[in-house]
Design a protein around this motif. Structure first.
Motif, short mmCIF file in Angstrom:
data_model
loop_
_atom_site.label_atom_id
_atom_site.label_comp_id
_atom_site.label_asym_id
_atom_site.label_seq_id
_atom_site.Cartn_x
_atom_site.Cartn_y
_atom_site.Cartn_z
N GLN A 1 17.12 7.99 34.49
CA GLN A 1 17.00 7.67 33.06
C GLN A 1 15.99 6.53 32.85
N GLU B 1 12.47 7.89 33.46
CA GLU B 1 12.07 8.83 32.40
C GLU B 1 11.88 8.15 31.05
N SER B 2 12.53 7.00 30.88
CA SER B 2 12.34 6.25 29.63
C SER B 2 11.04 5.44 29.67
#
Lengths: 158, 108
Positions: free
Chosen positions: B99, B102-103
């Protein structure tokens, strides 16, 4: 990445004078400036930028070394200064230990891959206990240059 | 007859039940520079499992909990890495780190 090419010889300061982080960064910027890395007019802006970056998170990544840096369009390739501080500086390091070696890096803002390659080159030696030990014992510019040349000649076996 | 002497291969899940891995691509423009590397290492350090990372084009593994070692990978935008976590919280660690990457490390 050859460290000997990355590090400006005129910007190797084997004995940083100040006991304050910001002033030591200033000493290294002065050395880079005298070596011709950038124009005198930019010196104070770079100092502010480096300190601003440190405030976002210390570049004292542990083991007594710090890699403060600034990205700027004023340089076309990466250039680094090395400062040694025998007593140790408070750099707000991740491991809370004093910093004995500062690698100040200027990188071209529009070439992030060059900055990453320079960081990779620096940390491939800074993660070696032997290198850090010898660096701490270095007393002269020639000592540091020899260490860099040895590191370039014997890259990490990958 | 020789086959009787050979041990049955140990099923991989028997010893690696806590081993989780995942591939992820570095998306942020500046790549895995100091701040993202620090965010990654500090998040990795908040889990008890071990976390190893390598570039898909290089098998050499680095410790995902070490900022310096993460920086040694010199990942630019577009570099694919594999994260391998081993321990009781491996699944949560991989999900959280994925996460984070991907952020775009919340940079852009």
């Amino acid at each position: 990445m050859k460290l000997r090419q990355l590090v400006m010889e005129k910007a190797i300061v084997p004995g940083l004078k100040s006991s304050k982080r910001d002033e030591c960064i200033g000493e290294l910027l002065d050395a880079l400036m005298k070596g011709g890395a950038f124009k005198p007019a930019q010196r104070d802006d770079f100092l502010k930028a480096v300190i601003k970056r440190e405030k976002k998170g210390s570049t004292g990544f542990g083991h007594g070394v710090a890699v403060p840096h600034v990205k700027t369009l004023e340089v076309k390739k990466c250039v680094a200064a090395i400062g040694l501080h025998h007593a140790g500086l408070d750099f707000n390091a991740l491991d809370r230990q004093p910093v004995h070696a500062i690698f100040l890096l200027l990188s071209p803002e529009d070439r992030p891959e060059l900055h990453l390659a320079a960081m990779e080159g620096l940390f491939s030696i800074l993660t070696q206990d032997q290198f850090r030990k010898f660096l701490r014992q270095a007393k002269t510019v020639a000592d540091v240059v020899t260490l860099l040349e040895e590191a370039d000649a014997n890259p990490l076996v990958r | 007859m020789w086959s009787l002497c050979l041990k049955k291969p140990t099923p991989i899940h028997w010893y690696a039940k806590d081993l989780k891995s995942s591939r992820v691509v570095i998306l942020n423009r500046l790549g895995l520079h100091a701040r993202p590397a620090m965010a990654f290492a500090s998040m990795a350090g908040s889990f008890t499992c071990s976390i190893q990372v390598h570039r898909m084009d290089n098998q050499e593994r680095v410790d995902g909990k070490s900022v310096m070692q993460m920086l040694m990978m010199a990942c630019t935008q577009g570099t694919e890495i594999e994260m391998e976590a081993d321990g009781v919280d491996a699944l949560e660690a991989i999900a959280a780190l994925r996460q984070l990457v991907e952020s775009k490390f919340e940079e852009e």
